[in-house]
Design an enzyme around this catalytic site. Structure first.
Site, PDB file in Angstrom:
ATOM      1  N   CYS A 402       0.833  -1.209   0.000  1.00  0.00           N
ATOM      2  CA  CYS A 402       0.000   0.000   0.000  1.00  0.00           C
ATOM      3  C   CYS A 402       0.865   1.255   0.000  1.00  0.00           C
ATOM      4  CB  CYS A 402      -0.978  -0.036   1.159  1.00  0.00           C
ATOM      5  SG  CYS A 402      -2.455   0.907   0.809  1.00  0.00           S
ATOM      6  N   HIS A 531      -3.492  -5.116   0.555  1.00  0.00           N
ATOM      7  CA  HIS A 531      -2.813  -5.628   1.761  1.00  0.00           C
ATOM      8  C   HIS A 531      -2.898  -7.155   1.785  1.00  0.00           C
ATOM      9  CE1 HIS A 531      -2.399  -1.827   4.112  1.00  0.00           C
ATOM     10  NE2 HIS A 531      -3.357  -1.445   3.297  1.00  0.00           N
ATOM     11  N   GLU A 533      -1.474  -9.219   3.590  1.00  0.00           N
ATOM     12  CA  GLU A 533      -1.327  -9.806   4.935  1.00  0.00           C
ATOM     13  C   GLU A 533      -2.649 -10.249   5.544  1.00  0.00           C
ATOM     14  OE1 GLU A 533      -0.831  -6.643   4.149  1.00  0.00           O
ATOM     15  OE2 GLU A 533      -1.258  -5.231   5.764  1.00  0.00           O
TER      16      GLU A 533
HETATM   17  N1  GLN Z   1      -1.920   6.560   2.944  1.00  0.00           N
HETATM   18  C1  GLN Z   1      -2.014   5.808   1.761  1.00  0.00           C
HETATM   19  C2  GLN Z   1      -3.398   5.900   1.112  1.00  0.00           C
HETATM   20  O1  GLN Z   1      -4.328   6.301   1.731  1.00  0.00           O
HETATM   21  C3  GLN Z   1      -1.672   4.368   2.011  1.00  0.00           C
HETATM   22  C4  GLN Z   1      -2.653   3.673   2.866  1.00  0.00           C
HETATM   23  C5  GLN Z   1      -2.148   2.382   3.432  1.00  0.00           C
HETATM   24  O2  GLN Z   1      -0.955   2.125   3.377  1.00  0.00           O
HETATM   25  N2  GLN Z   1      -3.029   1.559   3.980  1.00  0.00           N
HETATM   26  O3  GLN Z   1      -3.539   5.541  -0.031  1.00  0.00           O
END
Ligand code: GLN
Length: 609
Positions: A402, A531, A533
């Protein structure tokens, strides 16, 4: 439907969630369909706006629910898919009751905690308990309800009262109350002190709930287990077999095994009149034991540096750390995670905090592989970009998640494409070169529930043939993973980035959102907007994590060449885990089909019992 209510005594934070999940694992090991509900008595509607420092990471579900990290433990331990309704907060219950009141559902009556709030709680639990949570779509037999906090907290009172009433509604033989307490072990005397446990059980009884199981957590094993057991049995008015012990174990995966050893499973099955499928149980527990042994006895360790912002609290990266453990265990390696404070990698820190700066770089350089996980806000972003650069340049295995993908793209744009001002609009709204931009859906005025959340499809593009991650995902055309973000890669730059060698090999179904990128000619440089994970399971490791671990121990190439298997000399010789997994799958399919055909409430034909 059977219910197991798990309450906490003496103090919070002693691993009630792991114990509740382990009860789930034990029941699942008998072929029983189990679901769970976590109650968080705070007023927030959900965990979405929490800082990771408050409660650890925010866990994300398939349906986009942002929930307490304990739901992650349930999903992983019981291999189920929960929904946001499986996490109840006081806020959600009050919202429901107030909405009803506004609609006039209460016909002008005074709306009160008892009966309206307590009824709403019971209705919610009964309704959600029936929802299928496994792929076979079968209605669960048992629902584990974990009440967060400690008995006696003002905020949890309506819930305790609701369960006091509930036990009569569903009948006592269908409800168990398990109380997780704590044994104090003051260093000076070396004694095991049960008085706080006695007091909390008294309080629980005073509120109308009788413990069927008392699980005594402690730091060290009790000096004289039999004596302590006797004392609790006498003073808390329970049989000896109703007292279990659980000191701090090396790994959470030992908890179900240790509980089973103490007779917890027999007690549960007997008290709730549930059947046991012996064959299934033996296979399942053997597999679980093997996993736990692998985590314990693997000789070799892989050092992973996690470059993050909330490194003071490891719970802030709970799912990432579990996913690394799962991947390691499946390739017979331990994982040693070093938390690196991203901000300390930044050039400015060299002067303001030279010790911190050099320590951070030392940790990074000593690692076998690097992970840059998700994150929000400004702090540490430049440090994460530095970590990405170092991995790219030194050919260190790298996984970005992300924000980690966004920093990998920014780094590439700045240092390879020489777009010096490459920025994300999360940090600079007026960025001249906005490589990372807000998604149109995002509404900045309101921070709660405005992200792109939950399970979405990623399609592999036809430029994926070189890709490690494509092969790790089994050369599938599409995959599904969970998301939680507001920003994304700006489409205007995609072509330039790709031409220079950072390929976007996975995109959303419309081809407009970059989901996976991978660097050509690098041992393992993979980053994902999703994500991965959240979908990692102890017996089914997540492909991006598996790739990172394999690359970090130099085995990725041989693994991929060997049709995604370890070569015989690298795997344990007696490793029959795949056979066992297949047997488990077969049994699950057979039992669910039988349940559907026979309508047998336990899902097993008699010869299997
Ligand atoms: N801050 C970034 C976004 O909002 C990444 C978010 C995250 O890593 N979950 O896209």
């Amino acid at each position: 439907m059977k219910y197991i209510i798990v309450t906490g005594g003496v103090m919070s934070g002693v691993g009630k969630g792991i114990i509740a999940s382990s009860i789930g694992t034990l029941l699942k090991s008998c072929g029983i369909h189990v679901t769970s509900i976590k109650i968080d008595p705070y007023l927030n509607i959900d965990a979405g706006t929490f800082s990771p420092y408050e409660h650890g990471e925010v866990y994300v579900l398939d349906d986009g629910g942002e929930v307490d990290l304990d739901l992650g433990n349930y999903e992983r331990f019981m291999d189920v898919t929960l929904h946001s309704v499986n996490n109840i907060t006081t806020g959600k219950i009050y919202q429901e009751v107030i909405n009803r009141e506004r609609r006039g559902d209460y016909l002008g009556k005074t709306v009160q905690v008892i009966p309206h709030i307590t009824d709403a709680i019971q209705d919610w639990v009964e309704r959600v308990a029936k929802q299928p949570v496994s792929d076979d779509g079968v209605q669960p037999d048992v629902c584990i309800v974990e009440l967060g906090g400690t008995i006696g907290d003002i905020e949890s009172m309506p819930f305790v009262e609701a369960f006091r009433q509930f036990q009569f509604k569903v009948k006592k033989e269908n409800l168990i109350c398990a109380h997780v307490s704590f044994i104090l072990q003051p260093g000076a005397t070396g004694d095991d002190k049960t008085k706080p446990t006695q007091a909390s059980v008294r309080e629980l009884r005073g509120l109308g709930l009788t413990p069927d199981l008392i699980i005594c957590r402690s730091t060290k094993p009790c000096n004289n287990v039999e004596q302590v057991k006797k004392k609790i049995s006498t003073f808390c008015d329970v049989a000896l077999k109703q007292v279990l012990f659980m000191h701090d174990l090396d790994s959470i995966y030992k908890v179900p095994l240790f509980m089973e050893k103490q007779g917890a499973l027999e007690f549960l099955l007997d008290r709730l009149s549930l059947p046991i499928n012996i064959t299934f149980n033996q296979i399942f527990m053997k597999q679980w034991k093997k996993l736990s042994d692998k985590i314990d006895y693997s000789q070799k360790t892989i050092k992973i540096a996690l470059v993050g912002k909330y490194t003071q609290l490891s719970d802030a990266y709970a799912s990432v750390s579990r996913a690394l453990t799962h991947a390691g265990a499946n390739i017979n390696h331990k994982v040693d995670i070093t938390y690196v404070e991203a901000a300390n990698l930044e050039n400015d820190t060299k002067i303001s905090n030279p010790v911190g700066y050099h320590e951070a770089w030392q940790k990074l350089c000593r690692s076998d592989g690097v992970i840059v996980p998700g994150g929000f806000g400004t702090r540490g972003v430049e440090g994460k970009i530095e970590a990405c650069r170092w991995c790219r340049e030194t050919r260190k295995p790298f996984l970005g998640i992300c924000l980690g993908m966004q920093t990998a793209v920014l780094e590439f744009a700045r240092n390879v494409l020489h777009i010096e001002n490459a920025e994300t609009t999360e940090i600079n709204l007026n960025a001249k070169e906005p490589l990372i931009v807000e998604m149109p859906e995002h509404c900045p005025e309101n921070k709660g529930g405005t992200m792109r959340l939950g399970k979405r499809t990623t399609i592999f593009k036809n430029n994926s043939s070189f890709s490690n991650i494509y092969k790790l995902y089994g050369r599938r055309q599409q995959i599904e993973e969970r998301h939680r973000h507001r920003y994304e890669v700006n489409l205007d730059y995609v072509e330039r980035v790709e031409q220079a060698g950072l390929k976007f090999i996975g995109v959303d179904t419309e081809g407009k959102r970059m989901e996976i990128c991978e660097l050509e000619n690098h041992p393992y440089f993979v980053a994902t907007q999703f994500h991965p994970e959240y979908l990692s399971r102890p017996l089914k490791p997540s492909p991006p994590f598996l790739g990172l671990m394999l690359a970090s121990c130099g085995k990725l190439k041989s693994y991929l060449e060997n049709e995604c298997r370890l070569t015989p000399d690298e795997s344990c010789s007696e490793d029959d885990s795949e056979d066992i997994l297949m047997k488990i799958q077969d049994l699950i399919v057979t039992s669910s089909n039988e349940k559907k055909v026979n309508g047998n409430s336990n899902g097993f034909s008699n010869d299997l019992l």
